[in-house]
Design an enzyme around this catalytic site. Structure first.
Site, PDB file in Angstrom:
ATOM      1  N   SER A  33      33.537  14.613 -34.269  1.00  0.00           N
ATOM      2  CA  SER A  33      34.843  15.273 -34.181  1.00  0.00           C
ATOM      3  C   SER A  33      35.726  15.021 -35.408  1.00  0.00           C
ATOM      4  O   SER A  33      36.402  15.946 -35.862  1.00  0.00           O
ATOM      5  CB  SER A  33      35.570  14.835 -32.905  1.00  0.00           C
ATOM      6  N   THR A  78      36.361  11.080 -24.894  1.00  0.00           N
ATOM      7  CA  THR A  78      34.967  11.266 -24.516  1.00  0.00           C
ATOM      8  C   THR A  78      34.495  10.102 -23.656  1.00  0.00           C
ATOM      9  O   THR A  78      35.303   9.259 -23.240  1.00  0.00           O
ATOM     10  CB  THR A  78      34.102  11.546 -25.779  1.00  0.00           C
ATOM     11  N   LYS A  82      36.863  10.030 -19.694  1.00  0.00           N
ATOM     12  CA  LYS A  82      37.352  11.371 -19.331  1.00  0.00           C
ATOM     13  C   LYS A  82      38.070  11.419 -17.980  1.00  0.00           C
ATOM     14  O   LYS A  82      39.026  12.159 -17.813  1.00  0.00           O
ATOM     15  CB  LYS A  82      36.194  12.375 -19.337  1.00  0.00           C
ATOM     16  N   ASN A 103      39.290  16.295 -21.482  1.00  0.00           N
ATOM     17  CA  ASN A 103      38.730  15.925 -22.798  1.00  0.00           C
ATOM     18  C   ASN A 103      39.767  16.051 -23.916  1.00  0.00           C
ATOM     19  O   ASN A 103      39.480  15.699 -25.049  1.00  0.00           O
ATOM     20  CB  ASN A 103      37.496  16.772 -23.147  1.00  0.00           C
ATOM     21  N   ASP A 118      36.203  21.788 -22.843  1.00  0.00           N
ATOM     22  CA  ASP A 118      34.730  21.882 -22.841  1.00  0.00           C
ATOM     23  C   ASP A 118      34.274  23.176 -22.160  1.00  0.00           C
ATOM     24  O   ASP A 118      33.398  23.874 -22.669  1.00  0.00           O
ATOM     25  CB  ASP A 118      34.111  20.705 -22.067  1.00  0.00           C
ATOM     26  N   GLY A 143      18.820  21.599 -15.536  1.00  0.00           N
ATOM     27  CA  GLY A 143      19.527  20.316 -15.663  1.00  0.00           C
ATOM     28  C   GLY A 143      20.922  20.373 -15.079  1.00  0.00           C
ATOM     29  O   GLY A 143      21.832  19.681 -15.533  1.00  0.00           O
ATOM     30  N   GLY A 145      22.166  19.183 -12.513  1.00  0.00           N
ATOM     31  CA  GLY A 145      22.658  17.974 -11.848  1.00  0.00           C
ATOM     32  C   GLY A 145      23.102  16.882 -12.803  1.00  0.00           C
ATOM     33  O   GLY A 145      23.612  15.840 -12.384  1.00  0.00           O
ATOM     34  N   GLY A 146      22.938  17.081 -14.107  1.00  0.00           N
ATOM     35  CA  GLY A 146      23.372  16.073 -15.085  1.00  0.00           C
ATOM     36  C   GLY A 146      24.867  16.208 -15.356  1.00  0.00           C
ATOM     37  O   GLY A 146      25.516  17.114 -14.826  1.00  0.00           O
ATOM     38  N   TYR A 241      21.974  20.209 -29.842  1.00  0.00           N
ATOM     39  CA  TYR A 241      22.116  20.783 -31.189  1.00  0.00           C
ATOM     40  C   TYR A 241      21.404  19.943 -32.245  1.00  0.00           C
ATOM     41  O   TYR A 241      21.399  20.298 -33.428  1.00  0.00           O
ATOM     42  CB  TYR A 241      23.586  21.012 -31.568  1.00  0.00           C
TER      43      TYR A 241
HETATM   44  P1  NAP Z   1      22.601  13.383 -18.278  1.00  0.00           P
HETATM   45  O1  NAP Z   1      23.821  13.292 -17.433  1.00  0.00           O
HETATM   46  O2  NAP Z   1      21.783  12.160 -18.514  1.00  0.00           O
HETATM   47  O3  NAP Z   1      21.652  14.513 -17.599  1.00  0.00           O
HETATM   48  C1  NAP Z   1      20.345  14.709 -18.078  1.00  0.00           C
HETATM   49  C2  NAP Z   1      19.721  15.916 -17.366  1.00  0.00           C
HETATM   50  O4  NAP Z   1      18.389  16.080 -17.894  1.00  0.00           O
HETATM   51  C3  NAP Z   1      19.573  15.735 -15.850  1.00  0.00           C
HETATM   52  O5  NAP Z   1      19.656  16.987 -15.238  1.00  0.00           O
HETATM   53  C4  NAP Z   1      18.161  15.170 -15.754  1.00  0.00           C
HETATM   54  O6  NAP Z   1      17.538  15.403 -14.496  1.00  0.00           O
HETATM   55  C5  NAP Z   1      17.454  15.978 -16.810  1.00  0.00           C
HETATM   56  N1  NAP Z   1      16.240  15.304 -17.260  1.00  0.00           N
HETATM   57  C6  NAP Z   1      16.158  14.187 -18.034  1.00  0.00           C
HETATM   58  N2  NAP Z   1      14.859  13.846 -18.229  1.00  0.00           N
HETATM   59  C7  NAP Z   1      14.120  14.771 -17.538  1.00  0.00           C
HETATM   60  C8  NAP Z   1      12.723  14.964 -17.346  1.00  0.00           C
HETATM   61  N3  NAP Z   1      11.808  14.125 -17.892  1.00  0.00           N
HETATM   62  N4  NAP Z   1      12.323  16.021 -16.608  1.00  0.00           N
HETATM   63  C9  NAP Z   1      13.230  16.862 -16.048  1.00  0.00           C
HETATM   64  N5  NAP Z   1      14.566  16.729 -16.185  1.00  0.00           N
HETATM   65  C10 NAP Z   1      14.997  15.694 -16.925  1.00  0.00           C
HETATM   66  O7  NAP Z   1      22.931  13.945 -19.728  1.00  0.00           O
HETATM   67  P2  NAP Z   1      24.128  14.925 -20.156  1.00  0.00           P
HETATM   68  O8  NAP Z   1      25.256  14.143 -20.672  1.00  0.00           O
HETATM   69  O9  NAP Z   1      24.340  15.878 -19.054  1.00  0.00           O
HETATM   70  O10 NAP Z   1      23.474  15.674 -21.429  1.00  0.00           O
HETATM   71  C11 NAP Z   1      22.432  16.615 -21.252  1.00  0.00           C
HETATM   72  C12 NAP Z   1      22.184  17.349 -22.566  1.00  0.00           C
HETATM   73  O11 NAP Z   1      23.334  18.143 -22.923  1.00  0.00           O
HETATM   74  C13 NAP Z   1      21.934  16.403 -23.732  1.00  0.00           C
HETATM   75  O12 NAP Z   1      20.871  16.917 -24.477  1.00  0.00           O
HETATM   76  C14 NAP Z   1      23.215  16.464 -24.541  1.00  0.00           C
HETATM   77  O13 NAP Z   1      22.969  16.298 -25.922  1.00  0.00           O
HETATM   78  C15 NAP Z   1      23.687  17.887 -24.267  1.00  0.00           C
HETATM   79  N6  NAP Z   1      25.157  18.027 -24.425  1.00  0.00           N
HETATM   80  C16 NAP Z   1      25.630  18.861 -25.388  1.00  0.00           C
HETATM   81  C17 NAP Z   1      26.989  19.014 -25.558  1.00  0.00           C
HETATM   82  C18 NAP Z   1      27.504  19.942 -26.634  1.00  0.00           C
HETATM   83  O14 NAP Z   1      28.707  19.935 -26.947  1.00  0.00           O
HETATM   84  N7  NAP Z   1      26.683  20.763 -27.205  1.00  0.00           N
HETATM   85  C19 NAP Z   1      27.891  18.332 -24.739  1.00  0.00           C
HETATM   86  C20 NAP Z   1      27.372  17.494 -23.752  1.00  0.00           C
HETATM   87  C21 NAP Z   1      26.001  17.340 -23.601  1.00  0.00           C
HETATM   88  P3  NAP Z   1      17.711  14.337 -13.301  1.00  0.00           P
HETATM   89  O15 NAP Z   1      19.055  14.621 -12.689  1.00  0.00           O
HETATM   90  O16 NAP Z   1      16.594  14.622 -12.387  1.00  0.00           O
HETATM   91  O17 NAP Z   1      17.638  12.966 -13.917  1.00  0.00           O
END
Ligand code: NAP
Length: 295
Positions: A33, A78, A82, A103, A118, A143, A145-146, A241
């Site tokens: 940022s 961040t 948050k 955020n 966001d 994904g 649920g993340g 990214y």
């Molecule tokens: P997170 O809370 O750890 O969530 C990870 C997600 O990936 C969950 O849905 C998880 O499933 C799934 N996952 C992980 N390993 C897996 C596997 N082996 N098989 C199937 N599913 C799997 O992470 P997050 O913070 O949400 O981030 C997720 C992604 O978004 C990251 O790559 C991050 O870089 C990106 N992101 C980008 C921005 C942006 O501004 N561009 C902002 C935020 C995040 P389960 O629930 O089953 O564990």
């Protein structure tokens, strides 16, 4: 200018004189940022510095109060602050209400105003990158649920998607989200696991596919979905990214789909925050270049 400042710098006022914007997190050393916002500030001739403030959990209320005294205009917040940022604020926007967390903080007339850019940043990114309107389309979200996935699902529902298919490896993480989205929005919400069969079936009826899993960040990661279900009718957005082209985006491109990566989400959330603090529209191309050149 140091790479990182702490609560001690706020207490002792050992910050650069024109540091009036910041990103707060723990850890925060990796945040891009500052480069992104500084490029936009310099471009508009605004004599302010945007710094990184590493704050430990629990330090946020004191930091906000010190920042107000020091004349900060605002900050980005961040992980892991948050939720607390929302709780420490005097006024929250609809976006914070919907997404549950803040955020962006604006210190204005003695008040702490909390916003969440966001969600709106994601929609701007999708609509601009793919030249579409999100309203009325069908989406598959991988994904869901993340942490990022839940916010993206909520924002897609807020933006008026017709049907949203939520996929997650751990199905139980979708239960509350699905109930909440169904009760608050008109979109039709469907839960899926992450089997190849379930996902392939859904790819037949969606235009947009968003990857919010962390799969694709490392070269040996599993595929987040079966690549042979991708076709030229799809728009494929990967929240990742780095790398700039994941295996998913590569497969989608080779299948004739339009693709884009998470850099535009990052840039647009930043641009909306920038407008909140300065009242001016930043050059998003410059912001993007400032972080792309970092590798
Ligand atoms: P997170 O809370 O750890 O969530 C990870 C997600 O990936 C969950 O849905 C998880 O499933 C799934 N996952 C992980 N390993 C897996 C596997 N082996 N098989 C199937 N599913 C799997 O992470 P997050 O913070 O949400 O981030 C997720 C992604 O978004 C990251 O790559 C991050 O870089 C990106 N992101 C980008 C921005 C942006 O501004 N561009 C902002 C935020 C995040 P389960 O629930 O089953 O564990």
């Amino acid at each position: 200018m140091k790479h990182l400042y702490t609560i001690a710098d706020l207490r002792e006022n050992t910050l650069p004189k024109n540091a009036k914007l910041a990103v707060l997190g723990y850890p925060v050393a990796h945040s891009k940022s500052p480069q992104m916002h500084q490029a936009a500030l310099d471009d508009l001739g605004i004599d302010l510095s945007y710094i990184r403030l590493e704050l430990k959990p629990g330090e946020l209320p004191e930091a906000f109060s010190l920042m107000q005294k020091l004349g900060f205009h605002g900050c980005n917040v961040t992980i892991p602050h948050k939720l607390e940022a929302r709780e420490c604020s005097d006024v929250i926007t609809e976006s914070v209400e919907a997404l549950g967390v803040a955020n962006t903080i604006h210190f204005k007339n003695g008040n702490i105003l909390a916003d969440n850019t966001d969600g709106p940043g994601l929609i701007k990114a999708l609509e601009e990158d793919f030249s579409i309107s999100i309203s009325g389309i069908n989406v598959l979200l991988l994904g869901a649920g993340g942490g990022a996935g839940k916010a993206i699902a909520t924002q897609l529902a807020r933006a008026g998607c017709d049907t949203i298919y939520l996929s997650n490896r751990t199905a139980s993480k979708l239960e509350n989200l699905t109930t909440q989205l169904k009760s608050e929005y008109s979109a039709s919400i469907h839960e899926l696991g992450n089997s190849a069969e379930e996902i392939s079936e859904v790819t037949k009826v969606v235009q947009l596919i968003v990857n919010a899993t962390s799969l694709g960040m490392k070269p040996d990661d599993l595929a987040p979905m079966p690549f042979n279900s991708l076709g030229p009718q799809h728009l494929v957005y990967d929240a990742i990214y780095s790398p700039a082209e994941t295996e998913l985006l590569k497969a989608a491109r080779l299948a004739g789909a339009k693709t884009s990566n998470g850099l535009s989400m990052l840039v647009h959330q930043g641009a909306i925050s920038f407008e909140i603090w300065t009242g001016q529209t930043p050059n998003t191309g410059l912001m993007r270049a400032a972080i792309s050149s970092e590798g």
